[in-house]
Design a protein around this motif. Structure first.
Motif, PDB file in Angstrom:
ATOM      1  N   VAL A 129       0.599  -1.093  -0.095  1.00 29.10           N
ATOM      2  CA  VAL A 129      -0.040   0.010   0.016  1.00 29.10           C
ATOM      3  C   VAL A 129       0.907   1.287   0.080  1.00 29.10           C
ATOM      4  CG1 VAL A 129      -1.454   1.295   1.340  1.00 29.10           C
ATOM      5  CG2 VAL A 129      -2.121  -1.036   1.157  1.00 29.10           C
ATOM      6  N   LEU A 130       1.856   1.387   0.635  1.00 31.56           N
ATOM      7  CA  LEU A 130       2.802   2.456   0.936  1.00 31.56           C
ATOM      8  C   LEU A 130       3.474   2.566  -0.473  1.00 31.56           C
ATOM      9  CD1 LEU A 130       4.144   1.940   4.350  1.00 31.56           C
ATOM     10  CD2 LEU A 130       2.460   3.683   3.623  1.00 31.56           C
ATOM     11  N   SER A 142       1.037   3.909  -3.023  1.00 29.40           N
ATOM     12  CA  SER A 142       0.727   5.008  -2.806  1.00 29.40           C
ATOM     13  C   SER A 142       1.836   6.224  -3.060  1.00 29.40           C
ATOM     14  CB  SER A 142       0.278   5.200  -1.334  1.00 29.40           C
ATOM     15  OG  SER A 142      -0.930   4.329  -0.997  1.00 29.40           O
ATOM     16  N   ALA A 148       1.412   9.040  -5.949  1.00 34.10           N
ATOM     17  CA  ALA A 148       1.350  10.387  -5.365  1.00 34.10           C
ATOM     18  C   ALA A 148       2.394  11.259  -5.904  1.00 34.10           C
ATOM     19  CB  ALA A 148       1.559  10.553  -4.019  1.00 34.10           C
ATOM     20  N   LEU A 161       0.649  12.517   2.151  1.00 34.95           N
ATOM     21  CA  LEU A 161      -0.108  11.767   1.239  1.00 34.95           C
ATOM     22  C   LEU A 161       0.051  10.258   1.556  1.00 34.95           C
ATOM     23  CD1 LEU A 161      -0.242  13.375  -2.165  1.00 34.95           C
ATOM     24  CD2 LEU A 161      -1.996  13.431  -0.221  1.00 34.95           C
ATOM     25  N   VAL A 162       1.065   9.621   1.830  1.00 32.61           N
ATOM     26  CA  VAL A 162       1.522   8.231   1.922  1.00 32.61           C
ATOM     27  C   VAL A 162       1.120   7.767   3.149  1.00 32.61           C
ATOM     28  CG1 VAL A 162       3.258   6.636   1.569  1.00 32.61           C
ATOM     29  CG2 VAL A 162       3.045   8.491  -0.041  1.00 32.61           C
ATOM     30  N   ARG A 171      -5.585  12.458   0.344  1.00 35.72           N
ATOM     31  CA  ARG A 171      -4.946  11.496   1.277  1.00 35.72           C
ATOM     32  C   ARG A 171      -5.848  10.386   1.631  1.00 35.72           C
ATOM     33  NH1 ARG A 171      -4.165   8.096   4.493  1.00 35.72           N
ATOM     34  NH2 ARG A 171      -3.116   7.406   2.870  1.00 35.72           N
ATOM     35  N   LEU A 195      -6.835   8.232  -1.672  1.00 32.81           N
ATOM     36  CA  LEU A 195      -5.633   7.404  -1.999  1.00 32.81           C
ATOM     37  C   LEU A 195      -5.326   6.324  -1.225  1.00 32.81           C
ATOM     38  CD1 LEU A 195      -3.198   7.068  -4.113  1.00 32.81           C
ATOM     39  CD2 LEU A 195      -1.717   8.589  -2.397  1.00 32.81           C
ATOM     40  N   GLY A 196      -5.418   6.530   0.129  1.00 33.48           N
ATOM     41  CA  GLY A 196      -5.120   5.433   0.983  1.00 33.48           C
ATOM     42  C   GLY A 196      -6.198   4.497   0.923  1.00 33.48           C
ATOM     43  N   VAL A 211      -6.226   2.338  -2.726  1.00 36.27           N
ATOM     44  CA  VAL A 211      -5.002   1.550  -3.038  1.00 36.27           C
ATOM     45  C   VAL A 211      -5.171   0.393  -1.837  1.00 36.27           C
ATOM     46  CG1 VAL A 211      -2.390   1.520  -2.605  1.00 36.27           C
ATOM     47  CG2 VAL A 211      -3.455   3.540  -3.733  1.00 36.27           C
ATOM     48  N   SER A 244      -5.684   2.567   6.521  1.00 35.53           N
ATOM     49  CA  SER A 244      -5.165   3.336   5.280  1.00 35.53           C
ATOM     50  C   SER A 244      -6.124   4.713   4.806  1.00 35.53           C
ATOM     51  CB  SER A 244      -5.173   2.319   3.961  1.00 35.53           C
ATOM     52  OG  SER A 244      -4.144   1.212   4.296  1.00 35.53           O
TER      53      SER A 244
END
Length: 299
Positions: A71-72, A75, A79, A97-98, A220, A223-224, A227, A249
């Motif tokens: 995920v990280l 992301s 991003a 954002l991550v 934020r 996206l989290g 993903v 997330s």
């Protein structure tokens, strides 16, 4: 269903509000050493305390670790690409954002919605995100990649020591556990008070970057969540792990990001505004998820 959200978010808002009030009425939060106290003492003790209290080793949670790492990575890639296209400065905004607020907000919310069985997964996810804060976050905000500085970071040292402690199966003396509990207890309150101090200085009427703040807050959360849903589907995760991953997330920008922005001379007021904006949006997202996605195992 609203009670778990209220129980999770009210303490955060109270502490931040107290910080804003203290900033306006007193000079108690003006000491520039307060963020340093958090990064050098508070956070390492918080990490060690969480690790030594874990009932199982990190290796036993390999699916959870693999999922949050993926995920990280996704992301960060998405991003960074989008920000480069839009001309947004990656240095100050990539980390926020991550890296979500998986600690003081994510963990209690996961437990409230999914039960105690999800706690270990929430802690593992939060630990990996902590590593990301002090590798990716420190790297991009400091403007230079320094393996030595990263390895000497107190939080990274705490993660390594805690991991070794668990791997070797060494019993933790009660005196050590209580010491870590006492020292780590100061961390989140100070972080939230400092966040409130920064919020007290913000005048939204004169904020030139309102569009950026709103866009980053929304990005934020979306996206989290997006993903994490994708990764949960790709890896075929167990429902409890998948739901914990998605909830964590979907959390807002972490308060640690504000501390790092302050330490490296970044736009801390904008970061503080994004934290509050993303917190409100994150709670709305969590409510939607609890009704649509988490409902089958919500307790």
């Amino acid at each position: 269903m609203l009670l778990p959200f209220i129980q999770a978010i009210v303490p955060v808002l109270i502490c931040a509000g107290l910080g804003a009030w203290l900033a306006r009425k007193t000079t108690l939060l003006n000491n520039p050493a307060l963020p340093e106290l958090v990064t050098r003492i508070g956070l390492p003790c918080l990490i060690l305390h969480a690790l030594v209290k874990m009932d199982s080793g990190i290796m036993a949670m390999s699916h959870t670790v693999a999922a949050i790492v993926l995920v990280l990575v996704i992301s960060a890639t998405v991003a960074a690409g989008v920000m480069k296209l839009l001309g947004i400065e990656i240095r100050w905004y990539l980390s926020l954002l991550v890296n979500p607020n998986t600690g003081n907000l994510g963990i209690p919310l996961v437990v409230a919605l999914l039960g105690d069985k999800a706690l270990i997964h929430a802690v593992v996810i939060s630990t990996v995100v902590q590593i990301s804060h002090f590798t990716l976050g420190v790297w991009v905000m400091s403007g230079a990649f320094s393996p030595k500085k990263i390895l000497l970071n107190p939080s990274i040292i705490a993660l390594v020591l805690g991991g070794l402690w668990i791997a070797l199966g060494i019993p933790t003396p009660v005196a050590i556990t209580r010491t870590l509990d006492l020292l780590s207890g100061m961390t989140l309150p100070i972080m939230l008070l400092l966040l409130g101090r920064s919020l007290a200085t913000i005048d939204l009427r004169n904020m030139a970057n309102l569009k950026l703040i709103g866009g980053m807050s929304l990005a934020r959360v979306l996206l989290g969540t997006g993903v994490a849903l994708l990764v949960a589907q790709l890896l075929g995760l167990d429902p409890l792990v998948a739901h914990t991953l998605v909830l964590q997330s979907a959390m807002p920008v972490a308060v640690i990001t504000y501390i790092l922005a302050s330490q490296y001379g970044g736009p801390r007021d904008e970061v503080a505004a994004i934290i509050m904006g993303s917190t409100l949006l994150s709670m709305l997202m969590a409510l939607v998820l609890s009704l649509v996605y988490l409902h089958p195992i919500t307790v």
